[in-house]
Design a protein around this motif. Structure first.
Motif, PDB file in Angstrom:
ATOM      1  N   GLY A 110       0.799  -1.224   0.000  1.00 48.49           N
ATOM      2  CA  GLY A 110       0.000   0.000   0.000  1.00 48.49           C
ATOM      3  C   GLY A 110       0.824   1.264   0.000  1.00 48.49           C
ATOM      4  N   GLU A 111       0.388   2.233   0.809  1.00 49.10           N
ATOM      5  CA  GLU A 111       1.081   3.526   0.862  1.00 49.10           C
ATOM      6  C   GLU A 111       2.488   3.409   1.441  1.00 49.10           C
ATOM      7  OE1 GLU A 111      -0.139   6.092   4.534  1.00 49.10           O
ATOM      8  OE2 GLU A 111      -1.916   4.929   3.961  1.00 49.10           O
ATOM      9  N   HIS A 112       2.824   2.269   2.021  1.00 41.36           N
ATOM     10  CA  HIS A 112       4.146   2.060   2.606  1.00 41.36           C
ATOM     11  C   HIS A 112       5.075   1.274   1.682  1.00 41.36           C
ATOM     12  CE1 HIS A 112       2.785   3.806   6.325  1.00 41.36           C
ATOM     13  NE2 HIS A 112       1.699   3.048   6.242  1.00 41.36           N
ATOM     14  N   ALA A 113       4.637   1.009   0.451  1.00 37.02           N
ATOM     15  CA  ALA A 113       5.499   0.308  -0.515  1.00 37.02           C
ATOM     16  C   ALA A 113       6.829   1.048  -0.630  1.00 37.02           C
ATOM     17  CB  ALA A 113       4.806   0.226  -1.867  1.00 37.02           C
ATOM     18  N   GLN A 114       7.876   0.291  -0.886  1.00 42.82           N
ATOM     19  CA  GLN A 114       9.218   0.873  -0.935  1.00 42.82           C
ATOM     20  C   GLN A 114       9.940   0.519  -2.224  1.00 42.82           C
ATOM     21  OE1 GLN A 114      10.949  -1.081   2.513  1.00 42.82           O
ATOM     22  NE2 GLN A 114      10.835   0.806   3.690  1.00 42.82           N
ATOM     23  N   ALA A 115      10.668   1.497  -2.752  1.00 44.53           N
ATOM     24  CA  ALA A 115      11.693   1.234  -3.758  1.00 44.53           C
ATOM     25  C   ALA A 115      13.002   1.130  -2.986  1.00 44.53           C
ATOM     26  CB  ALA A 115      11.765   2.367  -4.774  1.00 44.53           C
ATOM     27  N   PHE A 119      23.804  -3.293   2.204  1.00 52.43           N
ATOM     28  CA  PHE A 119      23.355  -1.930   2.466  1.00 52.43           C
ATOM     29  C   PHE A 119      22.272  -1.567   1.463  1.00 52.43           C
ATOM     30  CE2 PHE A 119      23.567   2.613   1.588  1.00 52.43           C
ATOM     31  CZ  PHE A 119      23.563   3.160   2.868  1.00 52.43           C
ATOM     32  N   TYR A 120      21.222  -0.904   1.947  1.00 55.44           N
ATOM     33  CA  TYR A 120      20.202  -0.460   1.001  1.00 55.44           C
ATOM     34  C   TYR A 120      19.504   0.813   1.449  1.00 55.44           C
ATOM     35  CZ  TYR A 120      17.006  -3.339   3.922  1.00 55.44           C
ATOM     36  OH  TYR A 120      16.300  -3.915   4.939  1.00 55.44           O
ATOM     37  N   LYS A 121      19.157   1.587   0.424  1.00 51.29           N
ATOM     38  CA  LYS A 121      18.417   2.829   0.591  1.00 51.29           C
ATOM     39  C   LYS A 121      16.953   2.529   0.276  1.00 51.29           C
ATOM     40  CE  LYS A 121      21.064   6.544  -0.805  1.00 51.29           C
ATOM     41  NZ  LYS A 121      21.555   6.757   0.515  1.00 51.29           N
ATOM     42  N   CYS A 122      16.038   3.151   1.031  1.00 49.29           N
ATOM     43  CA  CYS A 122      14.599   2.984   0.816  1.00 49.29           C
ATOM     44  C   CYS A 122      13.961   4.345   0.597  1.00 49.29           C
ATOM     45  CB  CYS A 122      13.932   2.332   2.026  1.00 49.29           C
ATOM     46  SG  CYS A 122      14.563   0.699   2.429  1.00 49.29           S
ATOM     47  N   ASP A 123      12.946   4.378  -0.260  1.00 47.03           N
ATOM     48  CA  ASP A 123      12.266   5.650  -0.520  1.00 47.03           C
ATOM     49  C   ASP A 123      11.016   5.837   0.335  1.00 47.03           C
ATOM     50  OD1 ASP A 123      10.389   3.972  -1.750  1.00 47.03           O
ATOM     51  OD2 ASP A 123      10.081   5.350  -3.418  1.00 47.03           O
ATOM     52  N   ASN A 124      10.810   4.949   1.297  1.00 38.35           N
ATOM     53  CA  ASN A 124       9.677   5.066   2.200  1.00 38.35           C
ATOM     54  C   ASN A 124      10.079   4.431   3.524  1.00 38.35           C
ATOM     55  OD1 ASN A 124       7.093   5.758   3.017  1.00 38.35           O
ATOM     56  ND2 ASN A 124       6.049   4.557   1.451  1.00 38.35           N
ATOM     57  N   PHE A 125       9.497   4.900   4.605  1.00 40.71           N
ATOM     58  CA  PHE A 125       9.835   4.373   5.916  1.00 40.71           C
ATOM     59  C   PHE A 125       9.203   2.998   6.129  1.00 40.71           C
ATOM     60  CE2 PHE A 125      10.076   9.005   6.370  1.00 40.71           C
ATOM     61  CZ  PHE A 125      11.398   9.118   6.791  1.00 40.71           C
ATOM     62  N   TYR A 126       9.907   2.151   6.865  1.00 41.80           N
ATOM     63  CA  TYR A 126       9.411   0.823   7.211  1.00 41.80           C
ATOM     64  C   TYR A 126       8.152   0.946   8.070  1.00 41.80           C
ATOM     65  CZ  TYR A 126       9.065  -3.570   9.738  1.00 41.80           C
ATOM     66  OH  TYR A 126       8.600  -4.729  10.299  1.00 41.80           O
ATOM     67  N   ASN A 127       7.176   0.065   7.813  1.00 42.47           N
ATOM     68  CA  ASN A 127       5.948   0.017   8.582  1.00 42.47           C
ATOM     69  C   ASN A 127       5.594  -1.445   8.827  1.00 42.47           C
ATOM     70  OD1 ASN A 127       2.787  -0.249   8.563  1.00 42.47           O
ATOM     71  ND2 ASN A 127       3.260   1.806   9.293  1.00 42.47           N
ATOM     72  N   LYS A 128       5.689  -1.890  10.070  1.00 42.90           N
ATOM     73  CA  LYS A 128       5.480  -3.298  10.416  1.00 42.90           C
ATOM     74  C   LYS A 128       4.124  -3.830   9.937  1.00 42.90           C
ATOM     75  CE  LYS A 128       5.892  -6.625  14.175  1.00 42.90           C
ATOM     76  NZ  LYS A 128       6.509  -7.595  13.311  1.00 42.90           N
ATOM     77  N   GLU A 129       3.075  -3.028  10.067  1.00 45.14           N
ATOM     78  CA  GLU A 129       1.735  -3.478   9.679  1.00 45.14           C
ATOM     79  C   GLU A 129       1.596  -3.668   8.171  1.00 45.14           C
ATOM     80  OE1 GLU A 129       2.182  -0.793  11.936  1.00 45.14           O
ATOM     81  OE2 GLU A 129       1.993  -2.283  13.526  1.00 45.14           O
ATOM     82  N   SER A 130       2.531  -3.155   7.413  1.00 41.01           N
ATOM     83  CA  SER A 130       2.460  -3.240   5.952  1.00 41.01           C
ATOM     84  C   SER A 130       3.394  -4.293   5.369  1.00 41.01           C
ATOM     85  CB  SER A 130       2.794  -1.867   5.347  1.00 41.01           C
ATOM     86  OG  SER A 130       1.838  -0.922   5.776  1.00 41.01           O
ATOM     87  N   GLU A 131       3.932  -5.161   6.214  1.00 44.13           N
ATOM     88  CA  GLU A 131       4.849  -6.199   5.733  1.00 44.13           C
ATOM     89  C   GLU A 131       4.129  -7.198   4.836  1.00 44.13           C
ATOM     90  OE1 GLU A 131       6.490  -8.162   9.158  1.00 44.13           O
ATOM     91  OE2 GLU A 131       8.073  -6.673   9.369  1.00 44.13           O
ATOM     92  N   GLY A 132       4.810  -7.591   3.784  1.00 44.72           N
ATOM     93  CA  GLY A 132       4.359  -8.666   2.922  1.00 44.72           C
ATOM     94  C   GLY A 132       5.550  -9.559   2.625  1.00 44.72           C
ATOM     95  N   GLY A 133       5.295 -10.767   2.214  1.00 45.54           N
ATOM     96  CA  GLY A 133       6.392 -11.669   1.893  1.00 45.54           C
ATOM     97  C   GLY A 133       5.925 -12.873   1.113  1.00 45.54           C
ATOM     98  N   ILE A 134       6.889 -13.510   0.475  1.00 44.24           N
ATOM     99  CA  ILE A 134       6.645 -14.709  -0.332  1.00 44.24           C
ATOM    100  C   ILE A 134       7.725 -15.722   0.008  1.00 44.24           C
ATOM    101  CG2 ILE A 134       6.484 -15.640  -2.686  1.00 44.24           C
ATOM    102  CD1 ILE A 134       5.871 -12.691  -3.548  1.00 44.24           C
ATOM    103  N   MET A 135       7.341 -16.978   0.073  1.00 40.84           N
ATOM    104  CA  MET A 135       8.280 -18.054   0.365  1.00 40.84           C
ATOM    105  C   MET A 135       9.416 -18.068  -0.666  1.00 40.84           C
ATOM    106  SD  MET A 135       9.140 -20.505   2.343  1.00 40.84           S
ATOM    107  CE  MET A 135       7.758 -20.894   3.373  1.00 40.84           C
ATOM    108  N   TYR A 136      10.632 -18.193  -0.168  1.00 40.86           N
ATOM    109  CA  TYR A 136      11.832 -18.136  -1.014  1.00 40.86           C
ATOM    110  C   TYR A 136      11.861 -19.232  -2.075  1.00 40.86           C
ATOM    111  CZ  TYR A 136      13.736 -22.190   1.384  1.00 40.86           C
ATOM    112  OH  TYR A 136      13.930 -23.451   1.852  1.00 40.86           O
TER     113      TYR A 136
END
Length: 183
Positions: free
Chosen positions: A66-71, A131-148
């Motif tokens: 959502g609004e917390h998506a990150q590049a 090391f990585y740069k993000c264009d949006n702040f981390y938000n725990k409630e917005s976590e998503g993931g897929i099995m490796y």
């Protein structure tokens, strides 16, 4: 710097201009104006993250929704990793496809992972500092993931499953079909 397009629209391998001399080398790891000119992406990074891991550590596949998506603009400061970006943008012609790139302190390559992508990496050297740069702040409630090891995505991590070190949290992620929507 040069931005090399991958098969996934908006995802680029970044080759910095490294200037070596008898003392070592100098490189500009990021320049917003050059980055935009090379990639066409207007990105303003707001958060930097760094991790240290040992051989076999696999982190991912993660994303923010959502609004917390990150590049992300990712690179390796020490060691070598297999870095993976997966297109999870609904309706994308490359949905579920991935790119895998070796990033190392030696090659100084970076990978730009735009919003709408899951991301993960596997440490293939004895240790690695990532090391990585993000264009949006981390938000725990917005976590998503897929099995490796999702069969649809079919990533060849180049290492036996018995050699992988994966967090408990990452071992229970859903497959792509059941993953939390990015938008």
């Amino acid at each position: 710097m040069a931005a090399i397009p991958t098969k996934l629209e908006g995802c680029f391998i970044i080759e910095p201009n490294v200037i070596p001399d008898e003392r070592g080398y100098f490189m500009e790891s990021y320049n917003e104006k050059r980055f935009e000119a090379e990639t066409g992406a207007k990105v303003h990074f707001v958060q930097d993250n760094q991790s240290f891991s040992t051989r076999g550590v696999l982190r991912g596949l993660h994303y923010q929704t959502g609004e917390h998506a990150q590049a992300k603009l990712v690179r390796v400061l020490q060691g070598e990793v297999l870095d993976v970006a997966v297109d999870v943008r609904p309706g994308s012609p490359t949905y579920g496809q991935h790119v895998a790139v070796l990033l190392s302190a030696e090659n100084n390559r970076q990978l730009f992972v735009p919003r709408g992508f899951a991301h993960g990496f596997l440490v293939v050297s004895e240790t690695a500092t990532f090391f990585y740069k993000c264009d949006n702040f981390y938000n725990k409630e917005s976590e998503g993931g897929i099995m490796y090891n999702d069969a649809i995505i079919d990533i060849d991590w180049g290492m036996e499953a018995s050699e992988l070190i994966i967090s408990q949290k990452d071992t229970i992620l859903p497959n792509l079909e059941n993953a939390r929507p990015i938008w």
